[in-house]
Write an enzyme that holds these catalytic residues in place. Structure first.
Site, short mmCIF file in Angstrom:
data_model
loop_
_atom_site.label_atom_id
_atom_site.label_comp_id
_atom_site.label_asym_id
_atom_site.label_seq_id
_atom_site.Cartn_x
_atom_site.Cartn_y
_atom_site.Cartn_z
N TYR A 223 0.86 -1.13 0.04
CA TYR A 223 -0.12 0.01 0.02
C TYR A 223 0.88 1.30 0.08
O TYR A 223 2.20 1.11 0.20
CB TYR A 223 -0.99 0.03 1.18
N ARG B 83 8.37 4.02 -4.45
CA ARG B 83 8.26 3.15 -3.29
C ARG B 83 7.21 1.89 -3.53
O ARG B 83 7.62 0.82 -3.33
CB ARG B 83 8.03 3.85 -2.13
N ARG C 99 -7.24 -20.92 -1.63
CA ARG C 99 -6.20 -20.62 -0.57
C ARG C 99 -4.83 -21.38 -0.63
O ARG C 99 -5.24 -22.83 -0.38
CB ARG C 99 -6.94 -20.82 0.99
N HIS D 39 -0.44 -21.23 0.16
CA HIS D 39 0.47 -20.00 0.48
C HIS D 39 1.30 -19.67 -0.73
O HIS D 39 1.73 -18.48 -1.03
CB HIS D 39 1.52 -20.67 1.66
N LYS E 299 6.56 -2.07 2.12
CA LYS E 299 5.30 -1.11 2.66
C LYS E 299 4.16 -2.30 2.31
O LYS E 299 3.34 -2.08 1.53
CB LYS E 299 4.89 0.38 2.02
N LEU F 41 10.94 1.22 7.27
CA LEU F 41 10.35 1.48 6.00
C LEU F 41 10.93 2.90 5.65
O LEU F 41 10.98 3.79 6.95
CB LEU F 41 8.85 1.69 6.28
N1 PMP Z 1 7.57 3.73 9.13
C1 PMP Z 1 6.47 2.87 9.21
C2 PMP Z 1 6.44 1.56 9.84
C3 PMP Z 1 5.31 3.55 8.64
O1 PMP Z 1 4.10 2.78 8.36
C4 PMP Z 1 5.51 4.76 8.02
C5 PMP Z 1 4.07 5.53 7.51
N2 PMP Z 1 2.97 5.41 7.83
C6 PMP Z 1 6.61 5.69 8.09
C7 PMP Z 1 7.68 4.90 8.48
C8 PMP Z 1 6.78 7.04 7.48
O2 PMP Z 1 6.58 6.98 6.01
P1 PMP Z 1 5.91 8.21 5.24
O3 PMP Z 1 6.83 9.26 5.42
O4 PMP Z 1 6.01 7.68 3.69
O5 PMP Z 1 4.50 8.31 5.52
#
Ligand code: PMP
Length: 292
Positions: A35, A54, A102, A104, A149, A205
């Site tokens: 997402y 991303r 279903r 995996h 993500k 992330l």
């Molecule tokens: N780390 C995590 C685990 C997140 O879920 C998010 C965003 N929701 C971020 C960092 C920050 O990312 P962004 O600046 O793209 O919102």
């Protein structure tokens, strides 16, 4: 009455209450999807090309075929913005591997499920800006591919709930004694007027605000260092901050019930927050693109 929300699902725009996915969607069964969350200011998506890059990277890591090209995604984002009355919105985009019996292992020949929605962007409460928020320290118990993500967010969900249960807004997580991130934000540490951020690796992330705050540090003449940050360095920081698409940049003024630095949002936060508002205003005032 609130404004109606029109969502996109597999080629159709429908009221949110009517959108349905089959129970065998792998997003529902396995959390097998990715997402994005894109803020929109003055009807312009902010840092769109970085969000798109991303999204493409997350899809590639899960080996889900990208259902659209860059123009197709941008067209979807623009269509969602146009269908809603708010100048400031946030767009949620999700792609799952699709619907299959279903099992995996990856199914063959499935079509990814594509979902998009827009919501009114809530304003960051003035109280949080003025006073900062509180956070608690937690062990990072997530998997080792946090750079994807992914919609599989159970580790993040449990961490956030632990923070809420402790009366805090967010958590600050550590793996092997080093800072990773928050449950839904990146964490920034200020020590001796230097801004520190953990390495961009698979343990976090990389927020779109990660690159943005790095640029803002450069333009503000604030020294920036990307390196492993020990728990002791976080606990004795002059300032702590968090960043995310919807929270922008916020000061963490209390950690585990103790004040961070002075206990008030600090001067580095103030500079970065002001620079962030400037970047938003510049983006919102850019004329709509003549062509794509
Ligand atoms: N780390 C995590 C685990 C997140 O879920 C998010 C965003 N929701 C971020 C960092 C920050 O990312 P962004 O600046 O793209 O919102």
């Amino acid at each position: 009455m609130s404004d109606p929300q029109i969502v996109y699902l597999n080629g159709e725009f429908t009221p949110i209450e009517e959108a349905r996915v089959p129970v065998l969607d792998r997003g529902f069964i396995f959390g097998d999807g990715v997402y994005e969350v894109v803020p929109v200011y003055g009807r312009q998506p902010f840092r769109w090309s970085q969000h798109y890059t991303r999204l493409e990277r997350s899809l590639g890591r899960l080996r889900i075929d990208n259902p659209f090209d860059a123009d197709g995604w941008r067209g979807l984002v623009d269509a969602l913005i146009a269908r809603h009355p708010w100048d400031d919105q946030f767009i949620y985009l999700q792609v799952t591997r699709g619907v299959a019996r279903r099992d995996h292992a990856f199914p063959k020949g499935v079509t990814p499920t594509v979902f998009g929605m827009s919501s009114a962007l809530p304003r960051v409460p003035a109280e949080q800006l003025a006073r900062g928020v509180s956070a608690v320290s937690l062990p990072d118990e997530r998997w080792l591919n946090c750079d994807i993500k992914s919609t599989s967010l159970l580790g993040n969900v449990l961490a956030r709930q632990s923070a809420i249960d402790a009366g805090a807004a967010e958590c600050v997580m550590y793996r092997d004694g080093f800072l990773t991130e928050g449950s839904s934000s990146n964490i920034w540490v200020v020590r001796d007027a230097r801004v520190l951020a953990p390495p961009r690796d698979r343990l976090i992330l990389e927020g779109i605000r990660y690159g943005l705050l790095q640029e803002l540090c450069e333009s503000q003449g604030l020294p920036f260092e990307m390196r492993p940050i020990s728990r002791a360095e976080v606990e004795s920081a002059d300032e702590l901050m968090l960043s995310s698409a919807t929270k922008e940049v916020l000061a963490i003024s209390r950690l585990d019930g103790r004040p961070v630095g002075s206990g008030e949002p600090g001067p580095v936060f103030a500079r970065l927050h002001a620079a962030y508002q400037q970047a938003k205003a510049t983006s919102a005032s850019t004329a709509p693109r003549a062509s794509r």
